[in-house]
Enzyme design. Structure first.
Site, PDB file in Angstrom:
ATOM      1  N   LEU A 106      63.469 -46.221  69.960  1.00  0.00           N
ATOM      2  CA  LEU A 106      62.510 -45.189  70.352  1.00  0.00           C
ATOM      3  C   LEU A 106      63.174 -44.060  71.136  1.00  0.00           C
ATOM      4  CD1 LEU A 106      59.467 -47.442  71.350  1.00  0.00           C
ATOM      5  CD2 LEU A 106      59.998 -46.401  69.132  1.00  0.00           C
ATOM      6  N   ASP A 107      64.231 -44.385  71.870  1.00  0.00           N
ATOM      7  CA  ASP A 107      64.982 -43.341  72.585  1.00  0.00           C
ATOM      8  C   ASP A 107      66.323 -43.186  71.885  1.00  0.00           C
ATOM      9  OD1 ASP A 107      65.904 -41.483  74.357  1.00  0.00           O
ATOM     10  OD2 ASP A 107      66.265 -42.879  76.002  1.00  0.00           O
TER      11      ASP A 107
END
Length: 334
Positions: A106-107
């Site tokens: 997600l990051d």
């Protein structure tokens, strides 16, 4: 931790949050073992009363790596940039079918990665997620990026098909492939690189197809099959002196080079080295020392001239043959 305390003014709550994220990362590192995931060397976790660690503090010991420096990488030879992209695709292929299911990063940023002996490794897993996205219609399965949106199918089971995999692929395209793959790609491979850029930039390929395309380029690059249009006769333009090196070199610079002081490039064979030397107007000789890159290709040093030869059992020097003067020109001058 400091930012959390600054924002929320709750030191104990922030300590618990950081502790939770570290414990989650420990579990993920234990479950997601892969050559392109940083190795967990050890960890220690105590409880709030201090048993097993100071005040419930969590300590994680990881394999040591060097932060990924994109600016430095952009100035590196194409072969090293391709390696980073290949390692990334191999990692994403593993994450798409990991023991936890399909895992999304997600990051997804270059700062989440390090290199260990030139090999790319994911080092930050606290924002990794194996959670599937529920849906009722395709409209619920939209991937939103700053300049592009993609809609994926909603399966009969009510989950978005391939959402995590496609998210990872597009992030790899926009953060890595765009900057590292196309520039200075070998001429015989540019059409294959262009295909990868198109298929990942438009999300036309899944991770299996993307990995297959990368492995195909690696095979061609290592085998030299992309050099079929270079005639073997090109080496007849050179005189070879085996077991010799050079001294008093007059160097010239080329980019990207493995040496900042001169022109050092990787080649598959003497034939490719001769082809490169012929394409550089400053080049009159080159040396092969037996040094190899991660693909097994040879390192060749190109130069304008040198003062004399010196014995060197590991080197071969190739010097351009001097062309005989045109006889018609000689007659005209006389």
């Amino acid at each position: 931790m400091g930012k959390c305390v600054e924002d929320f003014k709750d030191a104990q709550g922030c300590r618990e949050l950081v502790s939770y994220k570290l414990k989650k990362e420990i579990v993920l590192l234990q479950r997601l073992q892969h050559p392109n995931v940083i190795k967990l060397k050890g960890h220690c976790a105590g409880d709030a009363e201090g048993r097993g660690g100071e005040g419930g503090r969590v300590t994680v010991i990881l394999e040591q790596g060097n932060p990924l420096q994109m600016i430095q990488l952009l100035q590196s030879p194409w072969e090293d940039r391709f390696r980073v992209c290949l390692d990334l695709v191999r990692l994403l292929h593993f994450l798409s079918q990991s023991p936890l299911g399909s895992v999304a990063l997600l990051d997804f940023q270059p700062r989440q990665f390090v290199t260990v002996s030139g090999e790319l490794k994911l080092t930050d897993l606290d924002d990794a997620s194996a959670e599937e996205t529920s849906c009722r219609t395709d409209a619920d399965c939209t991937l939103q990026f700053p300049h592009r949106n993609f809609t994926l199918p909603c399966s009969a089971q009510g989950v978005c098909e391939g959402l995590s995999e496609k998210r990872n692929i597009y992030n790899a395209y926009r953060y890595f492939f765009t900057y590292l793959l196309p520039h200075q790609a070998p001429p015989g491979l540019t059409h294959l690189v262009d295909h990868i850029m198109n298929s990942t930039g438009e999300l036309k390929a899944d991770i299996n197809q993307t990995l297959e395309a990368f492995e195909n380029i690696l095979l061609l690059y290592k085998s030299g099959l992309h050099l079929d249009n270079v005639p073997p006769s090109i080496i007849r333009d050179y005189t070879v002196m085996r077991g010799m090196g050079t001294s008093g070199n007059v160097e010239y610079r080329c980019w990207p080079s493995y040496s900042q002081q001169g022109c050092v490039l990787s080649v598959h064979s003497v034939k490719e080295a001769a082809y490169i030397c012929n394409s550089h107007s400053q080049c009159n000789s080159f040396t092969l020392t037996g040094q190899k890159t991660w693909t097994g290709r040879l390192l060749a040093s190109f130069r304008s001239s040198f003062s004399h030869l010196v014995p060197d059992g590991t080197s071969e020097v190739y010097v351009k043959k001097t062309k005989a003067p045109d006889t018609k020109e000689q007659t005209r001058q006389s």
